[in-house]
Design an enzyme around this catalytic site. Sequence first.
Site, PDB file in Angstrom:
ATOM      1  N   ARG A   1      10.621  -7.439 -17.250  1.00 14.31           N
ATOM      2  CA  ARG A   1      11.366  -6.362 -17.926  1.00 14.31           C
ATOM      3  C   ARG A   1      11.151  -6.379 -19.440  1.00 14.31           C
ATOM      4  NH1 ARG A   1      16.842  -6.254 -14.203  1.00 14.31           N
ATOM      5  NH2 ARG A   1      15.905  -4.888 -12.653  1.00 14.31           N
TER       6      ARG A   1
ATOM      7  N   LYS B   1      22.285  -0.131   5.321  1.00 16.46           N
ATOM      8  CA  LYS B   1      23.485   0.656   5.593  1.00 16.46           C
ATOM      9  C   LYS B   1      23.308   2.171   5.459  1.00 16.46           C
ATOM     10  CE  LYS B   1      27.476  -1.523   4.068  1.00 16.46           C
ATOM     11  NZ  LYS B   1      28.184  -1.976   2.857  1.00 16.46           N
TER      12      LYS B   1
ATOM     13  N   GLY C   1      14.692  -1.988  -5.962  1.00 12.68           N
ATOM     14  CA  GLY C   1      15.306  -2.939  -5.046  1.00 12.68           C
ATOM     15  C   GLY C   1      14.340  -3.485  -4.019  1.00 12.68           C
TER      16      GLY C   1
ATOM     17  N   GLY D   1      19.923   1.181  -8.168  1.00 15.58           N
ATOM     18  CA  GLY D   1      21.052   2.115  -8.093  1.00 15.58           C
ATOM     19  C   GLY D   1      20.722   3.447  -8.733  1.00 15.58           C
TER      20      GLY D   1
HETATM   21  P1  AMP Z   1      19.229  -1.923   1.330  1.00 17.20           P
HETATM   22  O1  AMP Z   1      19.712  -2.772   0.199  1.00 17.20           O
HETATM   23  O2  AMP Z   1      20.268  -1.057   1.940  1.00 17.20           O
HETATM   24  O3  AMP Z   1      17.938  -1.206   0.995  1.00 17.20           O
HETATM   25  O4  AMP Z   1      18.909  -2.929   2.500  1.00 17.20           O
HETATM   26  C1  AMP Z   1      17.915  -3.891   2.413  1.00 17.20           C
HETATM   27  C2  AMP Z   1      18.170  -4.912   3.445  1.00 17.20           C
HETATM   28  O5  AMP Z   1      18.212  -4.299   4.717  1.00 17.20           O
HETATM   29  C3  AMP Z   1      17.124  -5.982   3.516  1.00 17.20           C
HETATM   30  O6  AMP Z   1      17.677  -7.183   3.093  1.00 17.20           O
HETATM   31  C4  AMP Z   1      16.743  -6.012   4.984  1.00 17.20           C
HETATM   32  O7  AMP Z   1      16.646  -7.309   5.509  1.00 17.20           O
HETATM   33  C5  AMP Z   1      17.888  -5.289   5.655  1.00 17.20           C
HETATM   34  N1  AMP Z   1      17.506  -4.719   6.944  1.00 17.20           N
HETATM   35  C6  AMP Z   1      16.476  -3.888   7.200  1.00 17.20           C
HETATM   36  N2  AMP Z   1      16.390  -3.646   8.513  1.00 17.20           N
HETATM   37  C7  AMP Z   1      17.374  -4.331   9.123  1.00 17.20           C
HETATM   38  C8  AMP Z   1      17.782  -4.507  10.469  1.00 17.20           C
HETATM   39  N3  AMP Z   1      17.146  -3.890  11.468  1.00 17.20           N
HETATM   40  N4  AMP Z   1      18.843  -5.295  10.706  1.00 17.20           N
HETATM   41  C9  AMP Z   1      19.474  -5.917   9.709  1.00 17.20           C
HETATM   42  N5  AMP Z   1      19.126  -5.811   8.403  1.00 17.20           N
HETATM   43  C10 AMP Z   1      18.090  -5.025   8.114  1.00 17.20           C
END
Ligand code: AMP
Length: 396
Positions: free
Chosen positions: A40, A201, A353, A376
């Site tokens: 950064r 999520k 991210g 974010g």
């Molecule tokens: P996000 O921060 O919402 O982009 O989520 C990223 C996280 O989602 C990563 O740490 C992944 O390991 C998790 N992830 C992706 N696919 C799955 C899955 N099928 N089950 C559980 N966690 C997941």
Amino acid sequence: MNYNKKTIDDVDVNGKKVLLRCDFNVPQDKETGKITSDKRIVAAIPTIKKLLDNGAAVIACSHLGKPKGEWKTKLTLAPVAERLSELLGQEVIFAADIIGDDAKAKAAALQPGQIMLLENLRFDAREEKNDPEFAKALADMAEVFVSDAFGTVHRAHASTAGVAAYLPAYSGLLVAKEISIMGKALENPVRPFVAILGGAKVSDKIAVINNLLEKADTIIIGGGMAYTFKKAQGYEVGKSLLEEDRIEYAKEMLKKAEDKGVKLLLPVDNYCAAEFSADAEPVLCEGDIPADLMGMDIGPKTVEIFTGAVKGAGTIVWNGPMGVFEFDKFANGTKAMAKALGESGAVTIVGGGDSAAAVEKLGFADKITHISTGGGASLEFLEGKELPGVACLLDA
Ligand code: AMP
């Protein structure tokens, strides 16, 4: 939201004091405080050099970590000043406070071509509260404001938005790049426009899905969030991630996609596991997932469908991994998508991210048009939300 903003190329900074909001929120070793990645700081150099070369006196500022308004010695920006000085090959004057006597005196004495760095903005609770007096005190040290911390433009803080009430505000090179590429992708994309969403999520990405259904031609949903959609379609998802309270919403989105003629693609097969573990044995499941298994990655048929949808795209936006890519055995789907993006020939944008980390880890970073530096912030961008740190900049 207008993404056409004035940049540092639109202002004569010669002989002027410039307050420059940087993103020096660098990762540090928990024990020693040593900076573990200076990426950064390196990224900030072009804007800083340009300002200094054009005769500005630069008052840089940033937050580091989450001191929550308390003076936490461990989160001092002093090591950043040191590293910045090495990278610039010139002294970086470090202020012992933010808007206190030391900062004010050093800012007043600062000469064109010189740079100073204020102490961690978030040592003062008024920063995150966007306190007008605090913002004015920051602004009073300078004549021009330059915003170059994309990671915080979705926050209305004193140093990201508040100061613009008192100073003419311009984007630095990093923010200018983020808003021009992502702004164009959303407002006037080269079509077909394909959006890929993944991650854990649904609830985090509700507004994104809703906004993208207005803009994209195809939406691909993978990762943990896909199972709530599969459930909404009537499939069994076993022990997979499931947000019961979002099933109705998923149904609405499936209907909206149909009404709008947007292709919404979901996994048709999955690599599953009995437990959430790096050592779990992948079991390939098509359609329903048995009660004792959870979906961990997209399967080969899905990879073929998803990568096929990416071929021939004009613009691709990707946010969120296709599976638990941190576990090698379940990284294939994410890898395949990263590769497909790299080879697509489309304008490719990867939201910050985890997906950015995945693309970098898998070695496809240099084949992507733009990897956003703000997790974010890039999500809120995709949601179509007004970003306070962008809205406050002068229109071009
Ligand atoms: P996000 O921060 O919402 O982009 O989520 C990223 C996280 O989602 C990563 O740490 C992944 O390991 C998790 N992830 C992706 N696919 C799955 C899955 N099928 N089950 C559980 N966690 C997941």
